[in-house]
Design an enzyme around this catalytic site. Structure first.
Site, PDB file in Angstrom:
ATOM      1  N   ARG A 266      -4.092   5.186  -4.971  1.00 49.76           N
ATOM      2  CA  ARG A 266      -4.024   5.486  -3.613  1.00 49.76           C
ATOM      3  C   ARG A 266      -2.637   4.994  -3.069  1.00 49.76           C
ATOM      4  O   ARG A 266      -2.598   3.774  -2.846  1.00 49.76           O
ATOM      5  CB  ARG A 266      -5.230   5.141  -2.964  1.00 49.76           C
ATOM      6  CG  ARG A 266      -5.322   5.859  -1.538  1.00 49.76           C
ATOM      7  CD  ARG A 266      -6.415   5.104  -0.698  1.00 49.76           C
ATOM      8  NE  ARG A 266      -5.728   4.046  -0.172  1.00 49.76           N
ATOM      9  CZ  ARG A 266      -6.444   2.760  -0.029  1.00 49.76           C
ATOM     10  NH1 ARG A 266      -7.576   2.666  -0.283  1.00 49.76           N
ATOM     11  NH2 ARG A 266      -6.003   1.662   0.409  1.00 49.76           N
ATOM     12  N   HIS A 270      -5.998   3.472   3.166  1.00 46.76           N
ATOM     13  CA  HIS A 270      -7.126   4.237   3.002  1.00 46.76           C
ATOM     14  C   HIS A 270      -7.306   5.284   4.220  1.00 46.76           C
ATOM     15  O   HIS A 270      -7.762   6.413   3.764  1.00 46.76           O
ATOM     16  CB  HIS A 270      -8.364   3.201   3.285  1.00 46.76           C
ATOM     17  CG  HIS A 270      -9.775   3.911   3.362  1.00 46.76           C
ATOM     18  ND1 HIS A 270     -10.457   4.437   2.162  1.00 46.76           N
ATOM     19  CD2 HIS A 270     -10.479   3.932   4.580  1.00 46.76           C
ATOM     20  CE1 HIS A 270     -11.487   4.843   2.627  1.00 46.76           C
ATOM     21  NE2 HIS A 270     -11.690   4.632   3.929  1.00 46.76           N
ATOM     22  N   TYR A 279      -4.312  -6.420   1.723  1.00 45.84           N
ATOM     23  CA  TYR A 279      -5.132  -6.507   0.529  1.00 45.84           C
ATOM     24  C   TYR A 279      -4.462  -6.057  -0.858  1.00 45.84           C
ATOM     25  O   TYR A 279      -4.962  -6.297  -1.867  1.00 45.84           O
ATOM     26  CB  TYR A 279      -6.575  -5.967   0.666  1.00 45.84           C
ATOM     27  CG  TYR A 279      -6.389  -4.438   0.969  1.00 45.84           C
ATOM     28  CD1 TYR A 279      -6.200  -3.712  -0.128  1.00 45.84           C
ATOM     29  CD2 TYR A 279      -6.643  -3.953   2.410  1.00 45.84           C
ATOM     30  CE1 TYR A 279      -6.038  -2.237   0.263  1.00 45.84           C
ATOM     31  CE2 TYR A 279      -6.481  -2.652   2.466  1.00 45.84           C
ATOM     32  CZ  TYR A 279      -6.309  -1.838   1.406  1.00 45.84           C
ATOM     33  OH  TYR A 279      -6.283  -0.298   1.745  1.00 45.84           O
TER      34      TYR A 279
END
Ligand SMILES: Cc1ncc(C[n+]2csc(CCOP(=O)(O)OP(=O)(O)O)c2C)c(N)n1
Length: 375
Positions: A266, A270, A279
């Site tokens: 990705r 998100h 992260y």
């Protein structure tokens, strides 16, 4: 070829090397990694390329609209075009698609107009298109529920002897949900004509795959349920298309379900409300950008003379046209009737819901009176 798995045989662990038909450099993979799958024809590859370029432009446009505050939320699929489009393009018109919130560009591939896609992201309607007309379920937000719906629809089709298969999209995070295991188990026991397209984009919001699963790879999970599993290079649209098409053909022929794990990444956050720098490592993102699914196919098409300047011009024009229509659709003000949320909940009205609707109607009337609206 079709996937070689006969009822009664025990599936074996999938190959850990992903099925690849066109490699990172845009060359046709000429080794064992192709798994013996059919290489798509020139027209199929050009059509997949066109769909990916147009979908990328759309995805970038919608992300921009969220940054301008004109769209509340959007889960981007940038970098995942090969999985989204390769798998969806392998469906026939009569088949059913069961997408999640991430799979907006799969809806485009299914021919759904962006104008009809946005009502759910704007919170106007749960689903803005007619699922029956497009044989595409509403985008599921609760993780993995769509997998059960896909198995249910596939089982119904099988019992009715309809020549229909279903495709469910799942994420790596969703693979840890109870619903996924119920869906896999039921599908295998009932030999439901379903394909599970598990997009392993390596993160469930901020949770990396290593904290999600201790399995060697997610495709291995198929074996425990008694169905074949494949790991596919999820940035190779030719491979995703070939493997899913083969699995759908086998499903329709009575061969039961298949799990396909697409290994991808990705690239965006998100959703627009998340900060991925907290992260994950920028270096990983940079590495995956070099494996871009569109550039890879473009290199192949250019080197084989299948893509010309005229094609590129007409694809770019189509992409810009869609981006313009998307901007217009998102910018248009809509007038909503809050009472419509009670429509289409049950086939026959239930007393408790009628009570709730009457209560809301009275509240709205009181607030109109207080503000002088409709005076
Ligand atoms: C049942 C359920 N639990 C939690 C959530 C909150 N949630 C939304 S997206 C998400 C992560 C999903 O990750 P993954 O399945 O890998 O899909 P991706 O977003 O990467 O496409 C979570 C936990 C939810 N939507 N549904």
């Amino acid at each position: 070829m079709s996937v070689d798995f006969r009822r009664g045989d025990l599936p074996t662990l999938p190959d850990s090397a992903p099925v690849t038909l066109i490699d990172d450099e845009g060359h046709r993979a000429a080794d064992a990694r192709d798994g013996g799958f059919d290489f798509p024809g020139a027209d199929e590859l050009k059509s997949l390329y066109r769909k990916m370029v147009v979908a990328r432009r759309f995805d970038v446009q919608v992300t921009t609209l969220t940054r301008q505050g004109r769209m509340a939320t959007y889960p981007s699929a940038l970098g995942q075009e090969a999985c989204e489009i390769g798998a969806t393009a392998a469906l026939r018109a009569a088949d059913w698609l069961f997408p999640t919130y991430r799979d907006t560009i799969a809806l485009l591939t299914r021919g759904i107009d962006p104008v009809d896609i946005f009502p759910s992201f704007r919170g106007d309607w749960h689903c803005g298109y007619d699922p029956s007309a497009h044989r595409t379920a509403p985008q599921a937000t609760p993780l993995a529920t769509q997998a059960l719906h896909a198995v249910g629809a596939a089982t119904a089709a099988k019992l009715k002897h309809d020549d229909v298969a279903t495709l469910a999209f799942l994420g790596d995070g969703a693979s840890s949900e109870g619903e996924t295991h119920e869906a896999f188990n039921f599908a295998a026991v009932w030999q439901a004509p379903t394909v599970f397209m598990l997009q392993n984009n390596q993160f469930a919001i901020s949770v990396p795959l290593a904290k999600q699963s201790h399995a060697r790879m997610l495709a291995d999970k198929a074996v425990g349920y008694g169905m074949p599993g494949y790991r596919v290079d999820g940035n190779d649209v030719a491979a995703v298309y070939a493997v899913v098409k083969s699995a759908l053909g086998r499903a329709r022929a009575g061969g039961g379900p298949t799990l396909v794990e697409g290994l991808t990444y990705r690239i965006e956050a998100h959703t627009n409300s998340d900060d991925p720098s907290r992260y994950r490592d920028d270096a990983d993102v940079a590495t995956w950008k070099t494996r871009d699914p569109i550039e890879r196919l473009e290199k192949y098409l250019l080197s084989t003379g299948l893509l010309g300047e005229d094609d590129r011009r007409s694809i770019a024009a189509e992409a810009e046209d869609l981006a313009a229509r998307t901007r217009d659709a998102v910018s248009a003000e809509t007038t909503l009737d809050p009472l419509e949320m009670f429509d289409h909940v049950y086939a026959a009205e239930r007393p408790e819901m009628r009570r709730q609707r009457d209560f809301l109607a009275a509240e709205l009337a009181r607030s109109d009176e207080a503000t002088g609206a409709n005076a």
